[in-house]
Design an enzyme around this catalytic site. Structure first.
Site, PDB file in Angstrom:
ATOM      1  N   ASP A 148      17.595  -6.356 -31.833  1.00  0.00           N
ATOM      2  CA  ASP A 148      18.130  -7.641 -32.279  1.00  0.00           C
ATOM      3  C   ASP A 148      17.411  -8.809 -31.592  1.00  0.00           C
ATOM      4  OD1 ASP A 148      20.341  -9.146 -33.608  1.00  0.00           O
ATOM      5  OD2 ASP A 148      20.803  -9.689 -31.542  1.00  0.00           O
TER       6      ASP A 148
ATOM      7  N   GLU B 204      13.878  -7.094 -35.273  1.00  0.00           N
ATOM      8  CA  GLU B 204      14.437  -8.212 -36.033  1.00  0.00           C
ATOM      9  C   GLU B 204      13.680  -9.476 -35.633  1.00  0.00           C
ATOM     10  OE1 GLU B 204      18.040 -11.192 -36.927  1.00  0.00           O
ATOM     11  OE2 GLU B 204      17.671 -10.440 -34.931  1.00  0.00           O
TER      12      GLU B 204
HETATM   13  C1  GLC Z   1      20.677 -11.572 -34.870  1.00  0.00           C
HETATM   14  C2  GLC Z   1      21.810 -11.143 -35.759  1.00  0.00           C
HETATM   15  C3  GLC Z   1      22.774 -12.268 -35.941  1.00  0.00           C
HETATM   16  C4  GLC Z   1      23.263 -12.716 -34.576  1.00  0.00           C
HETATM   17  C5  GLC Z   1      22.109 -13.005 -33.613  1.00  0.00           C
HETATM   18  C6  GLC Z   1      22.558 -13.126 -32.202  1.00  0.00           C
HETATM   19  O1  GLC Z   1      19.914 -12.581 -35.419  1.00  0.00           O
HETATM   20  O2  GLC Z   1      21.302 -10.702 -36.988  1.00  0.00           O
HETATM   21  O3  GLC Z   1      23.834 -11.905 -36.767  1.00  0.00           O
HETATM   22  O4  GLC Z   1      24.037 -13.866 -34.713  1.00  0.00           O
HETATM   23  O5  GLC Z   1      21.161 -11.967 -33.620  1.00  0.00           O
HETATM   24  O6  GLC Z   1      22.775 -11.891 -31.605  1.00  0.00           O
END
Ligand code: GLC
Length: 623
Positions: free
Chosen positions: A263, A305
């Site tokens: 993430d 991500e």
């Molecule tokens: C990522 C997740 C999102 C979250 C962020 C903070 O971008 O997809 O939903 O708010 O991380 O952890």
């Protein structure tokens, strides 16, 4: 020593031997701490020992077939455990339904322990080794993983490594003034340094969580909080943080996870005077993580991500010799797809696909239409500008279009984090609502509904034809529309992302067999496409993929070739009928084609007529 034990030890040593020097070099460059590096290696070995025999067997198989996750039988679906089936046990009981959706990889949205009401949808983790009690336990997770593996399904989970919840044990101890724990975060007793950071660090949630620091009165300190104030950024300059987070990662891998979604990875390293995104050290950390997993659990793949512009995304693949992530989200393509829907113009999408298609074929993108987050309009604005579209008004147009406020739009949804200062806003809504299924249903307009369903199917046909792995969003297969009930929930009302995080409407699945319903039209249509993708050799992961010149800026063309197999796919992004004349080369004059869905013979040398929002998958036929 018993044979198996010896083999296991040799296996670990052999894998470590392969990576040791590079791992040590990167570690020492960042931390210059040989003792901590030694501890890391010893603990890796302990996790390896603890790893179950069945997972080790899977590791072995996957090492022999490292392309396992890039095959065309891979089809993902992301879902919230509670929305979909109440708890982990419920998910296990509903695997049959997921299989009927042709799904072979399930992304379980965050399920680790997280404080209610201050969880950011589970992305504020209080304990990396505990499942949120209402969802079940680690034992339930292992059970689900075993059942999935038995059926050839893999499991994906989030590893939220940029921050912890303010309720994490480290955070609690830091709040109490324990220096050892304060040093795991970014603490400042006055605002001088935070003020310097604020000069260069942009905001993630400008409206719902402005600023990058939060004042903690009990501690008398400011703490860095890039996301929500209750998500405290971890300080990866501290080797203790790196080591402990790697142990958490290995612990989770050992529960039977196949894909770990890292993430918010671009954010994990901070330096004053920078944007604190995509810094060089982030890549060293991801590379180390890749090597650590290849040593302990090589069956696990890393999904990064990286919600950034294309030139920032691809570096997270690393190089072919020194890879970082196995897979990345195709985020720009996702936003550009919706841009093409609103503008009925596919030029930017074609350009974006050409960029992706030029990358090495080892680079695997995850293609999607919608996910749990908002759509930030991260488009190629310099190119749009050349075509007469300026960033601010264009974003405004897109938001107007998708909230259904411009002529001709039947989309429904809401803005997200509207920044009044810059005029910027992002967008939330489900695929079905964005395609018009919600408004057509509300107005009981059969013509509109027909068009909305056609658009929804066409967009799915498009993501299934791209190179990479498709990831569906749970509910899309039955046209699940926006859920406005989040507004009645005190804890969710400020965050419009909950509009597309509704409870899974099981009742609607009863309509799948009834062709007069939305579900009866959508589900079988998507299913047919997914099966073709899985069965036809031309969809193989290493097929060559390119864009086809259609001579019509509303129609996107894709070519796929695998050996002798050839597919020409055409997608009409306009609601009006379009005619396309393919160039002689692409029409392969004289060759016979067949509509893959209907079996009907086609002559692509003649003009092709595509009704509004329809598509064609044409396969070359051999006599
Ligand atoms: C990522 C997740 C999102 C979250 C962020 C903070 O971008 O997809 O939903 O708010 O991380 O952890």
């Amino acid at each position: 020593m018993p044979e198996r034990k010896k083999k296991n030890r040799d296996c670990f040593q052999e894998r470590l031997g392969r990576h040791h020097d590079e791992l040590r070099w990167l570690y020492m460059e960042l931390y210059n701490n040989g003792d901590m590096f030694g501890e890391l290696c010893d603990t890796m070995q302990s996790f390896y020992k603890e790893r179950s025999d069945s997972l080790k067997e899977l590791d072995g198989k996957r090492e022999e077939s490292p392309d396992w996750f890039r095959k065309n039988d891979m089809l993902g679906m992301m879902l919230y455990i509670d929305n979909f089936a109440g708890d982990l046990k419920g998910v296990r009981e509903h695997i049959g339904y997921l299989q009927s959706c042709n799904v072979s990889c399930i992304h379980l949205m965050p399920f680790l322990d997280s404080p209610k009401g201050r969880s950011d949808g589970g992305y504020a983790v209080a304990d990396f080794r505990k499942v949120r009690p209402e969802l079940g336990s680690m034992a339930d997770l292992q059970k689900l993983s075993r059942e999935c593996h038995r059926r050839g399904i893999s499991l994906c989970m989030d590893f939220v490594m940029n921050h912890t919840s303010e309720e994490h044990e480290w955070a609690k101890r830091a709040r109490n003034g324990e220096g050892e724990y304060m040093s795991r975060y970014f603490f400042f007793d006055n605002y001088d340094i935070p003020a310097q950071y604020e000069k260069t660090v942009p905001q993630v949630f400008p409206t719902t969580a402005p600023g990058n620091f939060t004042w903690i009165p009990e501690a008398g300190h400011h703490v860095m909080t890039t996301f929500y104030p209750y998500q405290w950024d971890l300080n990866y300059k501290n080797p203790r943080v790196f080591n402990e987070m790697m142990y958490n990662f290995l612990f989770l891998a050992n529960q039977g996870m196949d894909v770990i979604r890292i993430d918010a990875v671009p954010y994990i390293w901070k330096e004053i005077g920078t944007s604190c995104r995509n810094l060089r050290q982030v890549h060293s950390i991801v590379r180390m993580m890749r090597m650590i997993s290849e040593v302990v659990c090589p069956g696990v793949i890393l999904l990064g991500e990286v919600v950034m512009e294309p030139e920032k995304v691809a570096p997270y693949f690393g190089t072919v010799e020194k890879p970082e992530c196995h897979m990345l989200y195709n985020v720009t393509t996702m936003a550009t797809i919706w841009n093409s829907v609103a503008t009925r113009d596919v030029r930017l999408l074609k350009k974006q696909m050409d960029i992706v298609n030029r990358l090495p074929r080892e680079y695997t993108f995850l293609n999607y239409l919608r996910c749990h987050d908002d759509i930030g309009w991260g488009l190629d604005y310099p190119t749009l500008k050349e075509w007469g579209m300026e960033e601010v008004p264009h974003k405004k147009f897109l938001n107007q279009f998708f909230t259904g406020r411009t002529g001709g739009s039947i989309s429904r949804g809401e803005l997200y984090n509207e920044d009044l200062a810059t005029g910027d806003a992002r967008f939330c809504g489900t695929t079905a609502s964005m395609c018009g299924i919600e408004s057509a249903g509300f107005e009981q307009d059969p013509e509109k509904m027909k068009g909305a369903i056609a658009l929804d199917i066409m967009l799915h046909a498009y993501i299934l034809a791209q190179s990479g792995i498709p990831m569906l969003y749970s509910g899309d297969e039955i046209g699940q529309v926006n859920d406005y009930t989040y507004k009645e929930d005190m804890e969710k009302r400020e965050d419009s992302r909950y509009i597309h995080r509704g409870k899974f409407p099981w009742k609607l699945t009863e309509n799948i067999g009834d062709p007069d319903t939305v579900q009866g039209k959508l589900f079988p249509a998507l299913s047919a496409l997914e099966r073709l993708r899985r069965e036809e050799p031309v969809f193989a992961g290493d097929a060559r993929v390119w864009t086809v010149e259609t001579g019509n800026c509303s129609v996107l063309g894709i070519g796929r070739r695998m050996g002798d197999e050839l597919l020409i796919a055409l997608f009409n992004f306009h609601e009006m009928t379009q005619e396309i004349e393919l160039s002689a080369e692409e029409a392969l004059t004289g060759e016979r084609f067949q509509n893959l869905l209907t079996g009907e013979a086609l002559d692509l040398a003649k003009p092709v007529v595509l009704c509004g929002h329809r598509f064609l998958w044409a396969k070359k036929v051999y006599r």
